[in-house]
Motif scaffolding. Sequence first.
Motif, PDB file in Angstrom:
ATOM      1  N   GLU A 220      35.029  37.434  34.441  1.00  0.00           N
ATOM      2  CA  GLU A 220      34.721  38.027  35.745  1.00  0.00           C
ATOM      3  C   GLU A 220      35.462  39.355  35.928  1.00  0.00           C
ATOM      4  O   GLU A 220      34.900  40.311  36.472  1.00  0.00           O
ATOM      5  CB  GLU A 220      35.095  37.043  36.852  1.00  0.00           C
ATOM      6  CG  GLU A 220      34.218  35.794  36.869  1.00  0.00           C
ATOM      7  CD  GLU A 220      34.728  34.738  37.830  1.00  0.00           C
ATOM      8  OE1 GLU A 220      35.730  35.011  38.539  1.00  0.00           O
ATOM      9  OE2 GLU A 220      34.142  33.638  37.872  1.00  0.00           O
ATOM     10  N   LEU A 221      36.701  39.406  35.475  1.00  0.00           N
ATOM     11  CA  LEU A 221      37.469  40.650  35.570  1.00  0.00           C
ATOM     12  C   LEU A 221      36.802  41.770  34.786  1.00  0.00           C
ATOM     13  O   LEU A 221      36.686  42.907  35.266  1.00  0.00           O
ATOM     14  CB  LEU A 221      38.892  40.428  35.052  1.00  0.00           C
ATOM     15  CG  LEU A 221      39.797  39.504  35.878  1.00  0.00           C
ATOM     16  CD1 LEU A 221      41.114  39.267  35.146  1.00  0.00           C
ATOM     17  CD2 LEU A 221      40.067  40.092  37.265  1.00  0.00           C
ATOM     18  N   ALA A 222      36.365  41.461  33.580  1.00  0.00           N
ATOM     19  CA  ALA A 222      35.694  42.465  32.748  1.00  0.00           C
ATOM     20  C   ALA A 222      34.402  42.934  33.414  1.00  0.00           C
ATOM     21  O   ALA A 222      34.072  44.130  33.388  1.00  0.00           O
ATOM     22  CB  ALA A 222      35.405  41.893  31.361  1.00  0.00           C
ATOM     23  N   ASP A 223      33.692  42.006  34.043  1.00  0.00           N
ATOM     24  CA  ASP A 223      32.417  42.339  34.684  1.00  0.00           C
ATOM     25  C   ASP A 223      32.589  43.296  35.864  1.00  0.00           C
ATOM     26  O   ASP A 223      31.682  44.088  36.160  1.00  0.00           O
ATOM     27  CB  ASP A 223      31.708  41.065  35.157  1.00  0.00           C
ATOM     28  CG  ASP A 223      31.131  40.252  34.005  1.00  0.00           C
ATOM     29  OD1 ASP A 223      31.021  40.804  32.888  1.00  0.00           O
ATOM     30  OD2 ASP A 223      30.823  39.063  34.220  1.00  0.00           O
ATOM     31  N   ILE A 224      33.744  43.233  36.543  1.00  0.00           N
ATOM     32  CA  ILE A 224      33.938  44.121  37.694  1.00  0.00           C
ATOM     33  C   ILE A 224      34.641  45.420  37.304  1.00  0.00           C
ATOM     34  O   ILE A 224      34.925  46.245  38.171  1.00  0.00           O
ATOM     35  CB  ILE A 224      34.698  43.430  38.845  1.00  0.00           C
ATOM     36  CG1 ILE A 224      36.141  43.105  38.448  1.00  0.00           C
ATOM     37  CG2 ILE A 224      33.964  42.203  39.312  1.00  0.00           C
ATOM     38  CD1 ILE A 224      36.960  42.564  39.616  1.00  0.00           C
TER      39      ILE A 224
ATOM     40  N   ARG B 257      39.414  39.826  45.183  1.00  0.00           N
ATOM     41  CA  ARG B 257      38.412  40.630  44.471  1.00  0.00           C
ATOM     42  C   ARG B 257      38.120  41.956  45.178  1.00  0.00           C
ATOM     43  O   ARG B 257      37.894  42.969  44.526  1.00  0.00           O
ATOM     44  CB  ARG B 257      37.102  39.836  44.288  1.00  0.00           C
ATOM     45  CG  ARG B 257      37.291  38.497  43.582  1.00  0.00           C
ATOM     46  CD  ARG B 257      37.927  38.648  42.211  1.00  0.00           C
ATOM     47  NE  ARG B 257      38.288  37.353  41.653  1.00  0.00           N
ATOM     48  CZ  ARG B 257      37.466  36.556  40.986  1.00  0.00           C
ATOM     49  NH1 ARG B 257      36.214  36.925  40.787  1.00  0.00           N
ATOM     50  NH2 ARG B 257      37.884  35.409  40.515  1.00  0.00           N
ATOM     51  N   LYS B 258      38.118  41.933  46.507  1.00  0.00           N
ATOM     52  CA  LYS B 258      37.849  43.168  47.245  1.00  0.00           C
ATOM     53  C   LYS B 258      38.942  44.201  46.963  1.00  0.00           C
ATOM     54  O   LYS B 258      38.664  45.368  46.683  1.00  0.00           O
ATOM     55  CB  LYS B 258      37.772  42.873  48.743  1.00  0.00           C
ATOM     56  CG  LYS B 258      37.423  44.090  49.594  1.00  0.00           C
ATOM     57  CD  LYS B 258      37.310  43.705  51.065  1.00  0.00           C
ATOM     58  CE  LYS B 258      36.967  44.926  51.918  1.00  0.00           C
ATOM     59  NZ  LYS B 258      36.862  44.562  53.367  1.00  0.00           N
ATOM     60  N   PHE B 259      40.195  43.754  47.016  1.00  0.00           N
ATOM     61  CA  PHE B 259      41.322  44.641  46.732  1.00  0.00           C
ATOM     62  C   PHE B 259      41.268  45.139  45.298  1.00  0.00           C
ATOM     63  O   PHE B 259      41.428  46.342  45.034  1.00  0.00           O
ATOM     64  CB  PHE B 259      42.638  43.895  46.987  1.00  0.00           C
ATOM     65  CG  PHE B 259      43.866  44.636  46.518  1.00  0.00           C
ATOM     66  CD1 PHE B 259      44.336  45.748  47.218  1.00  0.00           C
ATOM     67  CD2 PHE B 259      44.554  44.230  45.378  1.00  0.00           C
ATOM     68  CE1 PHE B 259      45.466  46.437  46.785  1.00  0.00           C
ATOM     69  CE2 PHE B 259      45.685  44.910  44.946  1.00  0.00           C
ATOM     70  CZ  PHE B 259      46.144  46.017  45.646  1.00  0.00           C
ATOM     71  N   LEU B 260      41.033  44.221  44.353  1.00  0.00           N
ATOM     72  CA  LEU B 260      41.004  44.598  42.940  1.00  0.00           C
ATOM     73  C   LEU B 260      39.897  45.604  42.657  1.00  0.00           C
ATOM     74  O   LEU B 260      40.122  46.612  41.967  1.00  0.00           O
ATOM     75  CB  LEU B 260      40.814  43.356  42.066  1.00  0.00           C
ATOM     76  CG  LEU B 260      40.707  43.617  40.562  1.00  0.00           C
ATOM     77  CD1 LEU B 260      41.970  44.268  40.021  1.00  0.00           C
ATOM     78  CD2 LEU B 260      40.415  42.310  39.817  1.00  0.00           C
ATOM     79  N   THR B 261      38.710  45.360  43.196  1.00  0.00           N
ATOM     80  CA  THR B 261      37.587  46.278  42.974  1.00  0.00           C
ATOM     81  C   THR B 261      37.902  47.666  43.502  1.00  0.00           C
ATOM     82  O   THR B 261      37.602  48.683  42.861  1.00  0.00           O
ATOM     83  CB  THR B 261      36.312  45.732  43.653  1.00  0.00           C
ATOM     84  OG1 THR B 261      36.017  44.441  43.114  1.00  0.00           O
ATOM     85  CG2 THR B 261      35.128  46.659  43.403  1.00  0.00           C
ATOM     86  N   HIS B 262      38.552  47.718  44.655  1.00  0.00           N
ATOM     87  CA  HIS B 262      38.933  49.005  45.250  1.00  0.00           C
ATOM     88  C   HIS B 262      39.960  49.729  44.382  1.00  0.00           C
ATOM     89  O   HIS B 262      39.874  50.939  44.165  1.00  0.00           O
ATOM     90  CB  HIS B 262      39.481  48.780  46.652  1.00  0.00           C
ATOM     91  CG  HIS B 262      39.923  50.037  47.345  1.00  0.00           C
ATOM     92  ND1 HIS B 262      39.119  51.153  47.482  1.00  0.00           N
ATOM     93  CD2 HIS B 262      41.111  50.369  47.923  1.00  0.00           C
ATOM     94  CE1 HIS B 262      39.777  52.105  48.114  1.00  0.00           C
ATOM     95  NE2 HIS B 262      40.994  51.657  48.381  1.00  0.00           N
TER      96      HIS B 262
END
Length: 241
Positions: free
Chosen positions: A153-157, A109-114
């Motif tokens: 969860e993906l849509a939310d981030i 999630r950290k990588f994806l958010t970045h």
Amino acid sequence: MEIFPAIDLRNGQAVRLKQGDYNQITVYSSSPADVAQEFKAQGARNLHVVDLDGAKDGSLSNFDTVCEIIKTGGLSVQVGGGIRDEQRIQKYLNLGVERVILGTSALDRKFLTHMIAKFGSQIAVGVDAKNGKVAIKGWREVCDIDSVQFCRELADIGVQTIIYTDISKDGAMSGTNMEIYHQLAKEVNCRIIASGGVCFEHEISQLSALGTYGVIIGKAIYTGAINLAKAIAIADGKQEV
């Protein structure tokens, strides 16, 4: 709705797997760039490319083939398969790829958010599901993660595009999992691209009516079960089933 004809790459060739099984492979062409141009001649605007070797072992052995496809021009290309770090994302985007698809790496999630913060809509996430659970590493491992909850969860981030594939339907020529796309349309607030098993014209019409952003069609085009030009016309609302 957009139609994405698919080219899966293995050893520089255009191939198809059945249900993600690397032992059930059919080679359709030794020149994927020519296949891309055939799709374009039939009216395609988009192309979905998967590096199966990259998905399996993280290699970049098909990068030159993707390069050839891009150079032929005239298509909006999205690419997935083994893209697990920022350097590779940037390399594909520099090549002219419209959208890069993250799979296994999206679980970080950290990588994806970045990556979403840096590249925005140029990042898509491929959610591959087997019996409702997320599959990773070229579909060879299944996690104990509910696929629909993962999409929420993906849509939310901030993920703007999700490519959802029901592995059991992929390449089986028995139709897609329409039920899951009904659920995703209701519960997930982002663009959904349907993938896996679409082989009937009425499915294209039904997915369009749901508000699905796009549909990936692979084996059905190669076998002639679906005419690509007609599929695009149906998706554009210019032809009825």
